[in-house]
Scaffold this active site. Structure first.
Site, mmCIF file in Angstrom:
data_model
loop_
_atom_site.group_PDB
_atom_site.id
_atom_site.type_symbol
_atom_site.label_atom_id
_atom_site.label_comp_id
_atom_site.label_asym_id
_atom_site.label_seq_id
_atom_site.Cartn_x
_atom_site.Cartn_y
_atom_site.Cartn_z
ATOM 1 C CG ASN A 1 9.377 92.896 -49.590
ATOM 2 O OD1 ASN A 1 9.657 92.371 -48.521
ATOM 3 N ND2 ASN A 1 8.496 93.874 -49.687
ATOM 4 C CD GLU B 1 12.413 91.188 -37.928
ATOM 5 O OE1 GLU B 1 11.166 91.044 -37.881
ATOM 6 O OE2 GLU B 1 12.947 92.220 -38.345
ATOM 7 C CD GLU C 1 15.057 92.982 -41.726
ATOM 8 O OE1 GLU C 1 14.064 93.635 -41.275
ATOM 9 O OE2 GLU C 1 14.966 91.815 -42.135
#
Length: 441
Positions: free
Chosen positions: A109, A234, A369
């Site tokens: 982020n 992704e 992740e």
């Protein structure tokens, strides 16, 4: 990942992870090279294949890559100053490099924040050299840097702002200066690639993929093997047809990076499975892209299983949230929120699939992740049980990943390590992660 850490549903779940759409050189950084032509052809110039045993050169992915190679892009070529191949400092194979990475940390982020042209737009401070040093001090020896590029580019030419290229290079330098391995990717980035792994967008996206990676790779070309590039984040894939499109995106990435030369001619590169989902990867991914050098590719998946535990924010008609994970950590009083699937046996089975499909064939796998937040609605003994099970979850994932030759990268948006004070915010979780990486099974 692209979702900012928020407190869902009146503070029930402080989410530190959620699937996005589904993260040495040195000296002054040069501006992007001046384009030399008004159009570029997406080509596949690789001469050798890093394919899995089950692959076939006549597969649909190969056909897709070939068909996309004829598409004329609307962007200039940014590979205007290619260098001769230089193997200095990038001599390790993917397997050798993987053996040096113990546990990784996502600075999430931040550089990938979209909506405003600043890495602080999603609420995190700018990445400092002090924070990167603190990541290393905390026990991590690798960093994943999710990055946004599209909002910093000219939409007509795909030219990336020089200031942004310089900023990413500065952060990479922080990592290399601390002897950290570092992965730079094109993250969610507004979804231009991630949400458009479809034939209709294939030529257009391959053109942008080529233009972006020519610039990124050229800017970061002088770093040694501490730096790895990752094609995407992704990429959403549901069918074999989409998988063929995804492989063409990966092929464009590899070819663009290699063509810039220098250390990039031998750099280890990472390509993502369909939706970075293990089941889809097992089903659809039967062939690696081709590469001009041998044994320099890694695969990437993410692990947010079970979603009832890592991402659900309210009970549903089809199933409840899970608050307590793992053998010995089930509740005797809140049995409705004990897991009904997705515990140790699932981790074992899923990671074994990746070991068989890739690791055993000399292709390391990055778990790019994984993570889950704290259920803020719990109190007292329930909260303690939840936290203890959560620590066990982290420890188990890291231990089993390592045992199967997978490289675990924890997803954090500031809840594990406080980026404002450079202090540990969750010592229990940190201890579980670092101890898991050190465990011998």
């Amino acid at each position: 990942m692209r979702i900012i850490s928020v407190v869902f549903l009146l503070g029930l779940f402080s989410v530190t992870s959620a699937c996005g759409g589904g993260g040495g050189g040195g000296g002054s950084s040069p501006a992007p090279t001046t384009p030399t032509s008004s159009a570029a052809v997406v080509t596949s110039s690789s001469s050798s294949s890093s394919s899995m045993a089950s692959s076939s050169s006549s597969s649909s992915s190969s056909k897709s890559s070939s068909s996309s190679s004829a598409a004329v892009a609307a962007y200039p070529s940014y590979n205007t100053k290619p260098l001769a191949a230089d193997a200095t400092g990038v001599g390790s194979t993917a397997v050798q490099l993987a053996s040096k990475i113990k546990i990784g940390f996502n600075i999430g982020n931040t550089l990938e924040a979209t909506g405003g042209k600043t890495e602080t737009y999603w609420g995190n401070p700018k990445i400092t050299k002090e924070f990167v040093a603190f990541v290393k001090k905390s026990g991590f020896n690798a960093v994943r840097l999710p990055a946004s590029w599209d909002q910093y580019s000219d939409q007509a030419t795909a030219a990336i702002d020089a200031a942004w290229l310089n900023r990413v290079k500065e952060v990479v330098q922080y990592c290399v200066d601390n002897d950290l391995y570092v992965i730079v990717n094109i993250h969610w980035d507004g979804g231009w690639l991630e949400n458009n792994v479809v034939p209709e967008k294939q030529a257009q996206n391959n053109a942008k993929q080529k233009a972006f990676w020519e610039q990124i790779a050229t800017q970061l070309r002088d770093f040694d093997e501490h730096l790895l590039f990752a094609s995407a984040n992704e990429p959403n894939v549901e069918t074999a047809e989409q998988m063929a499109v995804l492989l063409s995106y990966h092929q464009t990435f590899i070819d663009a990076v290699r063509a810039t030369g220098g250390k990039n001619a031998n750099r280890v590169l990472i390509v993502q499975g369909p939706s970075t989902d293990i089941d889809k990867t097992t089903k659809f991914w039967t062939q690696m892209p081709t590469d001009s050098v041998k044994d320099k590719l890694m695969a990437e998946i993410h692990y947010y299983t079970p979603w009832n535990y890592t991402g659900m924010t309210k009970d549903e008609s089809w199933g409840n949230q899970f608050f307590y994970w793992g053998k010995g950590f089930h509740s005797t009083t809140d049995t409705a929120h004990n897991p009904t699937w997705g515990e140790e046996d699932t981790v074992d089975q899923q990671f074994k699939l990746m070991k068989t499909q890739f690791v055993d064939k000399g292709i390391p796998v990055v778990v790019g992740e994984f993570g889950t937040g704290v259920r803020k609605n719990l109190t007292g003994a329930d909260l303690k049980l939840h936290l203890d099970g959560r620590a066990y979850y982290f420890n188990y994932i890291v231990k089993q990943a390592t045992a199967n030759g997978l490289l675990p990268f924890y997803w954090d948006v500031g809840d594990l390590l406080n980026r404002n004070t450079n202090t540990v915010s969750d010592q229990q979780a940190l201890d579980a992660l670092i101890q898991g990486a050190a465990a011998k099974l």
